[in-house]
Each structure stands twice: as structure tokens, then as C-alpha cells.
Design a protein around this motif. Structure first.
Motif, short mmCIF file in Angstrom:
data_model
loop_
_atom_site.label_atom_id
_atom_site.label_comp_id
_atom_site.label_asym_id
_atom_site.label_seq_id
_atom_site.Cartn_x
_atom_site.Cartn_y
_atom_site.Cartn_z
N PHE A 45 -13.83 -0.45 -41.33
CA PHE A 45 -13.50 0.66 -40.84
C PHE A 45 -12.67 1.62 -40.99
O PHE A 45 -12.70 2.22 -41.14
CB PHE A 45 -13.93 0.45 -39.19
CG PHE A 45 -13.34 1.51 -38.34
CD1 PHE A 45 -13.75 2.97 -38.59
CD2 PHE A 45 -11.74 1.73 -37.58
CE1 PHE A 45 -13.86 4.07 -37.99
CE2 PHE A 45 -12.06 3.30 -37.00
CZ PHE A 45 -12.90 4.58 -37.15
N ASP A 46 -11.58 0.24 -41.07
CA ASP A 46 -10.12 0.35 -41.47
C ASP A 46 -10.14 0.82 -42.46
O ASP A 46 -9.30 1.87 -43.66
CB ASP A 46 -9.08 -0.71 -41.03
CG ASP A 46 -8.71 -0.42 -39.86
OD1 ASP A 46 -8.79 0.29 -38.90
OD2 ASP A 46 -8.22 -1.66 -39.08
N LYS A 87 -1.53 -1.92 -39.04
CA LYS A 87 -2.44 -2.56 -38.14
C LYS A 87 -3.28 -3.65 -38.76
O LYS A 87 -4.17 -4.87 -37.63
CB LYS A 87 -2.99 -1.28 -37.35
CG LYS A 87 -5.15 -1.65 -36.75
CD LYS A 87 -5.87 -0.90 -36.51
CE LYS A 87 -7.02 -1.37 -35.74
NZ LYS A 87 -8.17 -1.23 -36.93
N LEU A 88 -3.33 -3.41 -39.91
CA LEU A 88 -4.32 -4.72 -40.84
C LEU A 88 -3.83 -6.16 -40.78
O LEU A 88 -4.06 -6.86 -40.76
CB LEU A 88 -4.73 -4.27 -41.68
CG LEU A 88 -6.20 -2.85 -42.26
CD1 LEU A 88 -5.82 -2.29 -43.35
CD2 LEU A 88 -7.28 -3.96 -42.00
N ALA A 89 -2.21 -5.69 -40.83
CA ALA A 89 -1.63 -7.06 -40.77
C ALA A 89 -1.51 -7.47 -39.53
O ALA A 89 -1.72 -8.83 -39.41
CB ALA A 89 0.19 -6.26 -41.08
N PHE A 90 -1.16 -6.56 -37.83
CA PHE A 90 -1.26 -7.68 -36.90
C PHE A 90 -2.95 -8.48 -36.94
O PHE A 90 -3.06 -9.15 -36.57
CB PHE A 90 -1.55 -6.44 -35.54
CG PHE A 90 -1.95 -7.12 -34.00
CD1 PHE A 90 -0.99 -8.22 -34.19
CD2 PHE A 90 -3.08 -6.46 -34.20
CE1 PHE A 90 -1.37 -8.35 -32.24
CE2 PHE A 90 -3.22 -7.17 -32.96
CZ PHE A 90 -2.90 -8.35 -32.15
N LEU A 94 -3.44 -12.08 -36.33
CA LEU A 94 -4.14 -12.64 -35.14
C LEU A 94 -5.32 -13.64 -35.39
O LEU A 94 -5.65 -14.62 -35.48
CB LEU A 94 -4.61 -11.51 -34.35
CG LEU A 94 -5.56 -11.97 -33.13
CD1 LEU A 94 -4.51 -12.45 -31.74
CD2 LEU A 94 -5.99 -10.45 -31.93
N CYS A 95 -5.17 -13.31 -36.67
CA CYS A 95 -6.72 -13.63 -37.07
C CYS A 95 -6.47 -15.18 -38.21
O CYS A 95 -7.07 -16.54 -37.54
CB CYS A 95 -7.58 -13.07 -38.02
SG CYS A 95 -8.86 -12.10 -37.84
N LEU A 116 4.53 -0.57 -34.83
CA LEU A 116 3.34 0.57 -34.36
C LEU A 116 3.62 0.86 -33.41
O LEU A 116 3.18 2.35 -32.98
CB LEU A 116 1.70 -0.25 -35.40
CG LEU A 116 0.88 1.34 -34.26
CD1 LEU A 116 0.66 2.14 -35.56
CD2 LEU A 116 -0.38 -0.39 -34.81
N LEU A 117 3.67 0.57 -32.47
CA LEU A 117 3.56 1.09 -30.78
C LEU A 117 5.32 1.77 -31.18
O LEU A 117 5.27 2.84 -30.81
CB LEU A 117 3.86 0.22 -30.21
CG LEU A 117 2.42 -0.46 -29.81
CD1 LEU A 117 1.84 -1.81 -28.40
CD2 LEU A 117 1.48 0.62 -29.38
N GLY A 118 6.19 1.04 -31.79
CA GLY A 118 7.16 2.07 -31.72
C GLY A 118 7.14 2.97 -32.29
O GLY A 118 7.76 4.53 -32.04
#
Length: 134
Positions: A45-46, A87-90, A94-95, A116-118
Motif C-alpha cells: 500500500f505504501d 512510516k516505512l522506516a518505523f 519494528l519488523c 512523523l507525529l511531530g
């Protein structure tokens, strides 16, 4: 590659549903797949979103292009690209952490998410207060 709103929403729901089903099966130990495979719908999707964004940004390079919104549109699309990459880096961190490929602390794994959130808060504040001044 122009998609209607209904197509974009349907595509988002399908990939989210596939990811959630795979995640639940993994957490219930029904499947013994790699975490990278569980996140495959997210990666796909990304990738589609990044390709669509790059195509739209490349369309600005045409000789007969007349900008409607000026540089604001380009800056916003660059922010969207940066947000997708964060987002992809996160997800990648995580994986790696869940597969125990690395020994990163969870706080280090979450750094791209926090950035990203900031950035999203700054973008939201800028868009809200920018339109209020007019």
C-alpha cells in the motif's frame, strides 16, 4: 494514474483488512510467518502511495504545466513523501525488532514515528492558523 475517491477508500480498506487479519493470525499463533510477510500489505500500500505521489510530482516538470497553488502544493507533496518514508522506516525498524534481527531499544524503534507525529502536528497547526489569518 487517476483514482476516484471510492477506489482509494476501497483500496485502503482492503489492505488494512488484509494486514489486520494476518496480524491477528500471527498473534494467535495460527501462522508462523516472518513479521516482514505480515507487514506485506502495508509495504504494498505504501509503495502504491509513493508511486502515485512521485507521478504527481513529476507531472510538475512538464513544460506546459501551470501551477494553480504555487509552491505550496509542491511543499505539501514533499511533506507527504517524507511522512510516507518515515512510516516505512518505523515499520522496517519494528519488523527488525520483532524478528530479533537487531537489539534496538523500543524507544529507538519509535523515533521515526515520533518525528512523523511531530511533523503532522506542525503541519496541522500551520494549516489551521494560516487560514485563520486571512
Amino acid at each position: 494514474m487517476k483514482m476516484s475517491l471510492a477506489q482509494r477508500v476501497l483500496l485502503s480498506w482492503i489492505f488494512a483488512l488484509m494486514f489486520l487479519i494476518m496480524l491477528v493470525l500471527k498473534l494467535d499463533s495460527k501462522i508462523d510467518w516472518n513479521w516482514f510477510l505480515i507487514f506485506l500489505p502495508v509495504w504494498i500500500f505504501d509503495t502504491v502511495l509513493i508511486l502515485m505521489l512521485v507521478v504527481k510530482m513529476a507531472g510538475r516538470c512538464k513544460a506546459d504545466f501551470e501551477p494553480r497553488e504555487g509552491e505550496q502544493s509542491l511543499v505539501r507533496r514533499l511533506w507527504y513523501l517524507m511522512a510516507l518514508l518515515l512510516k516505512l522506516a518505523f515499520c522496517l525498524f519494528l519488523c527488525c525488532r520483532l524478528e530479533r534481527l537487531t537489539d534496538m531499544w523500543v524507544s529507538v524503534v519509535c523515533v521515526p514515528l515520533w518525528v512523523l507525529l511531530g511533523g503532522a502536528l506542525v503541519e496541522l497547526g500551520h494549516s489551521v492558523f494560516h487560514f485563520r489569518r486571512d
